[in-house]
Design a protein around this motif. Structure first.
Motif, short mmCIF file in Angstrom:
data_model
loop_
_atom_site.label_atom_id
_atom_site.label_comp_id
_atom_site.label_asym_id
_atom_site.label_seq_id
_atom_site.Cartn_x
_atom_site.Cartn_y
_atom_site.Cartn_z
N ALA A 120 0.85 -1.19 0.00
CA ALA A 120 0.00 0.00 0.00
C ALA A 120 0.88 1.24 0.00
O ALA A 120 2.07 1.17 0.32
N ILE A 121 0.28 2.35 -0.36
CA ILE A 121 1.01 3.61 -0.47
C ILE A 121 0.22 4.72 0.22
O ILE A 121 -0.95 4.55 0.53
N PHE A 122 0.88 5.85 0.43
CA PHE A 122 0.19 7.04 0.91
C PHE A 122 -0.41 7.74 -0.30
O PHE A 122 0.32 8.08 -1.24
N ALA A 123 -1.72 7.94 -0.30
CA ALA A 123 -2.38 8.56 -1.46
C ALA A 123 -3.38 9.61 -1.02
O ALA A 123 -4.18 9.37 -0.10
N CYS A 124 -3.35 10.75 -1.69
CA CYS A 124 -4.36 11.80 -1.47
C CYS A 124 -5.68 11.31 -2.06
O CYS A 124 -5.74 10.28 -2.75
N HIS A 125 -6.74 12.04 -1.82
CA HIS A 125 -8.06 11.64 -2.31
C HIS A 125 -8.05 11.45 -3.83
O HIS A 125 -8.54 10.44 -4.33
N HIS A 126 -7.46 12.39 -4.55
CA HIS A 126 -7.43 12.31 -6.01
C HIS A 126 -6.73 11.04 -6.50
O HIS A 126 -7.28 10.28 -7.30
N CYS A 127 -5.52 10.79 -5.99
CA CYS A 127 -4.76 9.61 -6.42
C CYS A 127 -5.42 8.31 -5.95
O CYS A 127 -5.42 7.32 -6.68
N HIS A 128 -6.02 8.32 -4.76
CA HIS A 128 -6.70 7.12 -4.25
C HIS A 128 -7.89 6.76 -5.14
O HIS A 128 -8.15 5.58 -5.39
N GLN A 129 -8.60 7.77 -5.63
CA GLN A 129 -9.73 7.51 -6.52
C GLN A 129 -9.26 6.78 -7.78
O GLN A 129 -9.95 5.91 -8.30
N ILE A 130 -8.07 7.14 -8.26
CA ILE A 130 -7.53 6.49 -9.46
C ILE A 130 -7.10 5.06 -9.14
O ILE A 130 -7.40 4.13 -9.88
N VAL A 131 -6.41 4.87 -8.01
CA VAL A 131 -5.95 3.54 -7.60
C VAL A 131 -7.13 2.58 -7.46
O VAL A 131 -7.03 1.41 -7.84
N ASP A 132 -8.25 3.05 -6.95
CA ASP A 132 -9.42 2.21 -6.73
C ASP A 132 -10.40 2.21 -7.91
O ASP A 132 -11.39 1.48 -7.90
N GLY A 133 -10.13 3.03 -8.92
CA GLY A 133 -11.07 3.17 -10.01
C GLY A 133 -10.78 2.28 -11.21
O GLY A 133 -9.79 1.54 -11.24
N PRO A 134 -11.64 2.38 -12.22
CA PRO A 134 -11.49 1.52 -13.40
C PRO A 134 -10.25 1.83 -14.24
O PRO A 134 -9.82 1.00 -15.03
N ASN A 135 -9.64 3.01 -14.05
CA ASN A 135 -8.46 3.39 -14.83
C ASN A 135 -7.15 3.07 -14.12
O ASN A 135 -6.09 3.50 -14.56
N ARG A 136 -7.21 2.30 -13.03
CA ARG A 136 -6.00 2.03 -12.24
C ARG A 136 -4.91 1.36 -13.06
O ARG A 136 -3.73 1.53 -12.78
N TRP A 137 -5.26 0.60 -14.10
CA TRP A 137 -4.25 -0.10 -14.90
C TRP A 137 -3.58 0.83 -15.90
O TRP A 137 -2.59 0.45 -16.54
N GLU A 138 -4.08 2.06 -16.04
CA GLU A 138 -3.44 3.04 -16.92
C GLU A 138 -2.26 3.73 -16.24
O GLU A 138 -1.46 4.38 -16.90
N VAL A 139 -2.14 3.60 -14.93
CA VAL A 139 -1.01 4.17 -14.20
C VAL A 139 0.20 3.29 -14.48
O VAL A 139 0.14 2.07 -14.31
N PRO A 140 1.31 3.89 -14.92
CA PRO A 140 2.50 3.08 -15.18
C PRO A 140 2.96 2.33 -13.93
O PRO A 140 2.96 2.89 -12.82
N ALA A 141 3.33 1.07 -14.11
CA ALA A 141 3.79 0.25 -12.98
C ALA A 141 4.95 0.93 -12.26
O ALA A 141 5.07 0.82 -11.04
N ALA A 142 5.79 1.64 -12.98
CA ALA A 142 6.94 2.33 -12.36
C ALA A 142 6.47 3.35 -11.33
O ALA A 142 7.14 3.55 -10.31
#
Length: 99
Positions: A52-74
């Motif tokens: 797990a990571i420290f994530a603000c509301h904006h970034c957490h929404q992406i991590v938990d959302g349907p576009n999470r796989w668009e975030v580069p693994a790096a």
């Protein structure tokens, strides 16, 4: 083994976002522990707290959302490494034999 740790979850309070995606709130007071997408996470299931990571509301929404796989693994790996180094500094993770 699934690790659940109140101390790891609480450690996000007052931290800056380690994911820092475009639109990130950085240290806007919304940072929580966000569980990364991994084989042990699914709908209604959190992965282990050490992945797990420290994530603000904006970034957490992406991590938990349907576009999470668009975030580069790096980006996920960098954020995980930064978060875990903070935990080592806080004494929440220890590495046997580390100098």
């Amino acid at each position: 083994m699934k690790i659940v740790s109140k101390k790891l979850r609480d450690s996000a309070r007052g931290q800056s976002c380690t994911l820092r995606l475009p639109g990130c709130g950085h240290d806007d007071g919304t940072v929580v522990l966000a569980h990364l997408p991994c084989g042990q996470k699914g709908t209604g299931m959190k992965g282990p707290d050490q992945i797990a990571i420290f994530a603000c509301h904006h970034c957490h929404q992406i991590v938990d959302g349907p576009n999470r796989w668009e975030v580069p693994a790096a980006d996920y790996l960098r954020a995980l490494a930064e978060t875990q180094l903070i935990w080592v500094q806080m004494g929440l993770i220890t590495i046997k034999g580390a100098a």
